[in-house]
Enzyme design. Structure first.
Site, PDB file in Angstrom:
ATOM      1  N   ILE A 192       0.596 -19.176   9.075  1.00  0.00           N
ATOM      2  CA  ILE A 192      -0.170 -19.631   7.917  1.00  0.00           C
ATOM      3  C   ILE A 192      -1.602 -19.102   7.983  1.00  0.00           C
ATOM      4  O   ILE A 192      -2.356 -19.412   8.915  1.00  0.00           O
ATOM      5  CB  ILE A 192      -0.174 -21.172   7.841  1.00  0.00           C
ATOM      6  CG1 ILE A 192       1.263 -21.700   7.843  1.00  0.00           C
ATOM      7  CG2 ILE A 192      -0.938 -21.632   6.607  1.00  0.00           C
ATOM      8  CD1 ILE A 192       2.158 -21.113   6.780  1.00  0.00           C
ATOM      9  N   ARG A 221     -16.444  16.935  14.169  1.00  0.00           N
ATOM     10  CA  ARG A 221     -15.825  17.295  15.439  1.00  0.00           C
ATOM     11  C   ARG A 221     -15.594  18.798  15.521  1.00  0.00           C
ATOM     12  O   ARG A 221     -15.025  19.407  14.607  1.00  0.00           O
ATOM     13  CB  ARG A 221     -14.487  16.560  15.579  1.00  0.00           C
ATOM     14  CG  ARG A 221     -13.647  16.953  16.771  1.00  0.00           C
ATOM     15  CD  ARG A 221     -14.305  16.576  18.084  1.00  0.00           C
ATOM     16  NE  ARG A 221     -13.366  16.728  19.181  1.00  0.00           N
ATOM     17  CZ  ARG A 221     -13.711  16.696  20.465  1.00  0.00           C
ATOM     18  NH1 ARG A 221     -14.983  16.514  20.792  1.00  0.00           N
ATOM     19  NH2 ARG A 221     -12.793  16.817  21.414  1.00  0.00           N
ATOM     20  N   GLU A 236       4.013 -11.395   2.585  1.00  0.00           N
ATOM     21  CA  GLU A 236       4.321 -11.433   1.141  1.00  0.00           C
ATOM     22  C   GLU A 236       5.609 -10.683   0.812  1.00  0.00           C
ATOM     23  O   GLU A 236       5.763 -10.122  -0.275  1.00  0.00           O
ATOM     24  CB  GLU A 236       3.155 -10.870   0.312  1.00  0.00           C
ATOM     25  CG  GLU A 236       1.887 -11.682   0.398  1.00  0.00           C
ATOM     26  CD  GLU A 236       2.101 -13.144   0.023  1.00  0.00           C
ATOM     27  OE1 GLU A 236       2.541 -13.400  -1.103  1.00  0.00           O
ATOM     28  OE2 GLU A 236       1.828 -14.015   0.863  1.00  0.00           O
TER      29      GLU A 236
END
Length: 383
Positions: free
Chosen positions: A156, A269, A364
């Site tokens: 929850i 980089r 969900e």
């Protein structure tokens, strides 16, 4: 067909991103590592009107549409999913009260959340019940003018920090039909018999609070029943279109943040005396990451816009949720790959994006459930 955002919506997006960069980015790593709830950030978010942003103006909210809520979610999650979820889920469960609640319930439960004085949640899943919502076993029995609730709820959100929860219960276990006999009841966390146990050690969204709820003869007044008794399951299903669209926006945000971080790193980089962004292999990765993110964004925005138009978007919401969550995982994975060894440690945010992305394929409704729904809708079959 107009894909342009209004000037107000563009402003909302810009203000939220600025808030996320200034208030969330500097502390995101700290809250993630320590798995602690960001109370101070939440206070600042309340001042911005970001808690319960979709709550109507008359109850203290900003009254934002589903599309505008998606914009907010995307920008928060593009910086950090954990704290982003804390903010966007502060009013989790509010939709049920907004749609089916009484005027008294709206004033009691919505206004404090919108004003930053309370946190709420929705308690649906149980230890033995994940995707099969119709199998919840938490019982609520009527005793005079009170409901007596017994059961456990699992995974929850806001479970140990919330002030009240919209709890899905069985109120009529002998009712005909698999989907009848369920009701939604608001349970305050200060009620006798209510306990919560925080869940730690999560892969991602570690600053977001997750807990197990234990309800042992918890008594609440009958006026805490939301809507019609026995219609709770159907009420809950109505809002999955909206919540799944919200998760799709989370996926878009994670993909956006990861792809932006990868692009920045690739330009800075150097290997073999030149930026790695000059290597075609890296360029192809970046091109694919940004293309897929844009595709997920357009599908999500379409779903959110259709919700605002009152359309039935069950299929579209599941498509958006399934696709955007998959894009989030894939893009975050490529972002780590572009960073190489640096992406495997938490010196850079991409490892956090990578860990956070996975949950969008689980809560969900899992990826598999979304595909079931899409196929069911295509074949014209009911649930």
């Amino acid at each position: 067909m107009d894909f342009a955002l209004s000037e107000e919506q563009k402003q909302i997006r810009e203000e939220v991103r600025r808030f996320a960069e200034n208030e969330i980015a500097p502390v995101a790593k700290e809250y993630d590592v320590e798995e602690k709830y960001p109370h101070e950030v939440m206070d600042k978010a309340a001042e911005m009107g970001l808690l319960g942003a979709h709550i109507p103006l008359e109850y203290g909210g900003a009254g934002y549409s589903n599309l505008e809520s998606a914009l907010i979610t995307e920008e928060l999650f593009a910086v950090d999913a954990g704290i982003g979820l804390c903010i966007t889920s502060a009013a989790f469960g509010a939709d049920a009260i907004m749609e089916f609640g009484t005027e008294d319930q709206k004033e009691r439960f919505l206004t404090p959340v919108a004003e930053g004085e309370a946190i709420m949640g929705a308690a649906i899943s149980e230890p033995d019940t994940g995707s099969d919502v119709s199998s919840v076993s938490t019982q609520a029995e009527k005793d005079g003018d009170e409901w007596v609730i017994n059961g456990n709820k699992m995974w929850i959100t806001n479970g140990s920090v919330g002030d009240y929860y919209v709890v899905l219960c069985q109120t009529d276990p002998d009712a005909d039909g698999r989907y009848n006999g369920f009701s939604q009841i608001v349970v305050e966390s200060d009620r006798d018999g209510f306990e919560s146990e925080k869940i730690t050690g999560k892969l991602g969204i570690r600053s977001s609070d997750t807990a197990e709820l234990i309800l042992n003869d918890v008594r609440v007044p009958e006026e805490n029943l939301v809507g019609t008794r026995g219609m709770g399951f159907l009420q809950q299903m109505q809002f999955f279109d909206e919540t799944r669209t919200a998760v799709a926006a989370q996926g878009v945000g994670i993909a956006k943040g990861a792809s932006e971080a990868a692009l920045e790193y690739a330009e800075e980089r150097e290997q073999f005396d030149r930026p790695i962004s000059e290597f075609q292999a890296i360029q192809h990765k970046l091109a694919d990451m940004h293309t897929r993110t844009e595709a997920a964004r357009n599908l999500t925005y379409k779903a959110a816009w259709n919700v605002d138009q009152g359309e039935d978007i069950t299929k579209l919401a599941s498509m958006a949720k399934e696709f955007a969550s998959r894009v989030a995982v894939d893009v975050a994975n490529e972002a780590v790959q572009i960073h190489g060894g640096s992406g495997f440690v938490n010196d850079f945010p991409v490892e956090r994006f990578y860990r956070d992305a996975k949950i969008t394929q689980i809560y969900e409704g899992t990826t598999e459930i979304q595909k079931n729904i899409i196929a069911r809708e295509l074949l014209g079959k009911g649930f």
